[in-house]
Design a protein around this motif. Structure first.
Motif, PDB file in Angstrom:
ATOM      1  N   ASP A 408       0.842  -1.181   0.000  1.00  0.00           N
ATOM      2  CA  ASP A 408       0.000   0.000   0.000  1.00  0.00           C
ATOM      3  C   ASP A 408       0.888   1.247   0.000  1.00  0.00           C
ATOM      4  O   ASP A 408       1.939   1.260   0.646  1.00  0.00           O
ATOM      5  N   PRO A 409       0.485   2.324  -0.703  1.00  0.00           N
ATOM      6  CA  PRO A 409       1.357   3.497  -0.780  1.00  0.00           C
ATOM      7  C   PRO A 409       1.470   4.292   0.509  1.00  0.00           C
ATOM      8  O   PRO A 409       2.363   5.129   0.639  1.00  0.00           O
ATOM      9  N   LYS A 502      -8.862  -0.113 -15.902  1.00  0.00           N
ATOM     10  CA  LYS A 502      -7.410  -0.190 -15.993  1.00  0.00           C
ATOM     11  C   LYS A 502      -6.831  -0.501 -14.620  1.00  0.00           C
ATOM     12  O   LYS A 502      -7.426  -0.204 -13.589  1.00  0.00           O
ATOM     13  N   ASN A 503      -5.689  -1.138 -14.614  1.00  0.00           N
ATOM     14  CA  ASN A 503      -4.908  -1.359 -13.399  1.00  0.00           C
ATOM     15  C   ASN A 503      -3.578  -0.644 -13.592  1.00  0.00           C
ATOM     16  O   ASN A 503      -2.897  -0.872 -14.595  1.00  0.00           O
ATOM     17  N   GLN A 504      -3.226   0.233 -12.681  1.00  0.00           N
ATOM     18  CA  GLN A 504      -1.985   0.973 -12.862  1.00  0.00           C
ATOM     19  C   GLN A 504      -1.065   0.807 -11.656  1.00  0.00           C
ATOM     20  O   GLN A 504      -1.520   0.546 -10.543  1.00  0.00           O
ATOM     21  N   GLN A 505       0.208   0.938 -11.893  1.00  0.00           N
ATOM     22  CA  GLN A 505       1.214   0.830 -10.843  1.00  0.00           C
ATOM     23  C   GLN A 505       1.479   2.215 -10.272  1.00  0.00           C
ATOM     24  O   GLN A 505       1.759   3.158 -11.019  1.00  0.00           O
ATOM     25  N   TYR A 506       1.385   2.337  -8.955  1.00  0.00           N
ATOM     26  CA  TYR A 506       1.630   3.627  -8.307  1.00  0.00           C
ATOM     27  C   TYR A 506       3.052   3.656  -7.782  1.00  0.00           C
ATOM     28  O   TYR A 506       3.489   2.743  -7.078  1.00  0.00           O
ATOM     29  N   ASP A 507       3.803   4.697  -8.121  1.00  0.00           N
ATOM     30  CA  ASP A 507       5.232   4.721  -7.840  1.00  0.00           C
ATOM     31  C   ASP A 507       5.582   5.265  -6.460  1.00  0.00           C
ATOM     32  O   ASP A 507       6.672   5.006  -5.949  1.00  0.00           O
ATOM     33  N   LEU A 508       4.699   6.050  -5.858  1.00  0.00           N
ATOM     34  CA  LEU A 508       5.032   6.694  -4.594  1.00  0.00           C
ATOM     35  C   LEU A 508       4.773   5.763  -3.425  1.00  0.00           C
ATOM     36  O   LEU A 508       3.838   4.958  -3.434  1.00  0.00           O
ATOM     37  N   TYR A 509       5.588   5.895  -2.400  1.00  0.00           N
ATOM     38  CA  TYR A 509       5.427   5.055  -1.203  1.00  0.00           C
ATOM     39  C   TYR A 509       5.838   5.853   0.021  1.00  0.00           C
ATOM     40  O   TYR A 509       6.897   6.488   0.049  1.00  0.00           O
TER      41      TYR A 509
END
Length: 520
Positions: A408-409, A502-509
């Motif tokens: 989870d981000p 759509k399924n997208q990859q989230y880069d922030l964490y």
């Protein structure tokens, strides 16, 4: 000197440090525990009578402020109100008896018991729908419970004779015969309701169950790094350079220091607290419950709970899990024409797993020593208010053999950057299907919407077995079904919907409040 400096520069009810009663309650409890610790070490009498009187007067002012500024509402109470009454409990337990202080003591015990039923589900999970707020509220409960169990005899005697006369704040102070706690006249000890003891146990077990093999919890819902007590350090030292390289918000840190004439080398140590490791919290439960699931890994926390409770051990009569209820949804499966699948393959057999369902809390876990999967189907939280929940329904955290594969981000920030606050709790920040960029739950624009979601979702658990979980999510005319299958060394996640998604990859964490890793 630190305490005296604070007292001089922060007169009661003046300035930022008296704005939020939650802060006042937590501060009072921490000042008192620190005072208790240093008093036992004070062989030279540094804490003299003059200091003790000044300190006691200031603690009394904290009590006055709390009881006259309770963050209470008939419609909703939260971790803020729980912090108020926990702080008031510590204040009234330490101050000398008087009619006023005795009322505070009876009221705080009354309300802590009442809030247990309001803020924690029967399965032990917290109603904020946040794994990290579960720890904050859980700490408030476990330390308060220990203190209630170990109250001095003169305090228990005062509880036998307090009066409700003159009580003017809401909620109402109940007379002793209406209280849920009992007093053992032989031992002069408080006896807590059995349902309260059982639920307290399950609060600790919840965190044990959701913990990954690496000691960290999944980050469902908000995380502001909030704590009641921070006693044992739990994290690691980095060099300044390592910290700057790890966290985006520290980029340029060393250069800024140099520009301002501060000589701090790249090799100097920087403490990085592990906000997601909750073992200091679960160690508390080892001090009050005799159960092998609670290990005293952080012995200071265990010892303090034992000391507060005067070594009393609670007997748990109901350790059962709340049964998972399987539901059905009346939809035409043939209309779910859009699909997407994601497959993970592993070297080890992952089919031999413990699977645990927290139906009230909406978290479902599959785990063993080298594999961990947690699926989020949490309710909106706070009785539908949604102050600390995210648009993360159907999301999951996946860990395998020492590495996070999906996580989870987190939360990052609240009010300082409202746009980032909304971004991190948005649907697109999570590994869930997104239809037309529509949020699972909407929020109002402006500051009023930062801690509230407008409930639009309906989450339906259709199947929960040792190799399969199926959850259907509906909102705003959208239907999404997520099926997760475990087969030997494979994990397959398949999504279906009536509409293209759509399924997208989230880069922030973000692994803690104000901490961010990734690219902005």
């Amino acid at each position: 000197y630190q305490v005296l400096d604070f007292i001089v520069n922060n007169p009661p009810r003046m300035g930022v440090n008296w704005v939020c009663t939650m802060d006042v309650g937590i501060r009072a409890a921490n000042m008192l525990v620190a005072y208790d610790m240093f008093l036992q070490l004070d062989e030279f009498g540094v804490l003299d009578d003059e200091f003790k009187q000044i300190f006691a007067n200031n603690i009394y002012e904290h009590g006055i402020h709390i009881v006259n500024n309770l963050e209470y509402s008939e419609w909703l109470t939260s971790n803020h109100y729980l912090s108020n009454i926990a702080g008031l409990l510590f204040v009234s337990a330490y101050l000398e008896n008087s009619d006023e202080v005795n009322q505070w003591l009876a009221f705080s015990i009354q309300e802590i018991i009442s809030e247990m039923k309001k803020q924690f589900y029967e399965d032990g999970g917290n109603f904020e729908s946040s794994t990290c707020y579960h720890r904050l509220s859980g700490e408030l409960m476990i330390y308060s419970s220990a203190l209630m169990l170990g109250l001095k005899e003169e305090k228990v005697k005062a509880l036998q004779n307090y009066t409700t006369k003159g009580w003017k704040v809401k909620p109402k102070l109940q007379p002793l015969h209406n209280q849920q706690f009992k007093i053992d006249n032989t031992t002069l000890k408080i006896e807590l309701p059995q349902w309260f003891i059982d639920r307290l146990y399950k609060i600790g077990r919840f965190t044990v169950d959701i913990t990954k093999p690496n000691g960290e919890v999944p980050q469902f819902g908000d995380n502001d790094s909030g704590r009641f007590f921070r006693l044992s350090p739990n994290g690691e030292f980095l060099t300044n350079k390592e910290a700057e390289n790890k966290y985006l918000n520290l980029k340029g840190y060393l250069n800024i220091l140099k520009v301002n004439g501060i000589d701090e080398s790249e090799d100097e140590l920087y403490w990085d607290e592990n906000i997601l490791n909750h073992l200091t919290f679960t160690s508390c439960f080892a001090g009050i419950f005799d159960d092998n699931i609670f290990q005293p890994i952080f012995t200071l926390e265990t010892s303090i709970i034992k000391t507060l409770a005067k070594n009393r051990i609670l007997e748990v009569l109901d350790k059962s899990y709340i049964p998972v209820e399987i539901e059905s949804i009346d939809i035409n499966e043939t209309e779910l024409i859009y699909s997407n699948e994601k497959k993970y393959e592993f070297e080890k057999d992952i089919s031999n797993l413990n699977f645990i369902g927290y139906y009230n809390s909406g978290i479902y876990i599959y785990k063993n020593d080298f594999f961990y999967l947690a699926v989020c189907a949490t309710p909106i939280g706070q009785n539908g208010h949604g102050g600390h929940t995210h648009n993360d329904k159907l999301s999951y955290e996946l860990w395998y053999d020492g590495k996070d594969l999906e996580r989870d981000p987190g939360t990052y920030l609240y009010t300082p950057l409202p746009e980032k606050r909304n971004l991190f709790r948005s649907t697109k920040a999570h590994n869930v299907p997104i239809v037309d960029n529509i949020e699972q739950n909407s929020w109002s624009e402006g500051s009023n919407g930062l801690f509230k979601l407008n409930k639009q979702i309906c989450v339906i658990l259709e199947k929960f077995e040792n190799y399969n979980i199926t959850i259907t999510l509906t909102y705003s005319g959208i239907i999404i079904k997520r099926i997760i299958n475990i087969n030997y060394n494979k994990l397959l996640i398949v999504d279906y919907s009536k509409k293209n998604f759509k399924n997208q990859q989230y880069d922030l964490y973000s692994n803690g409040y104000g901490k961010i890793i990734g690219t902005i």
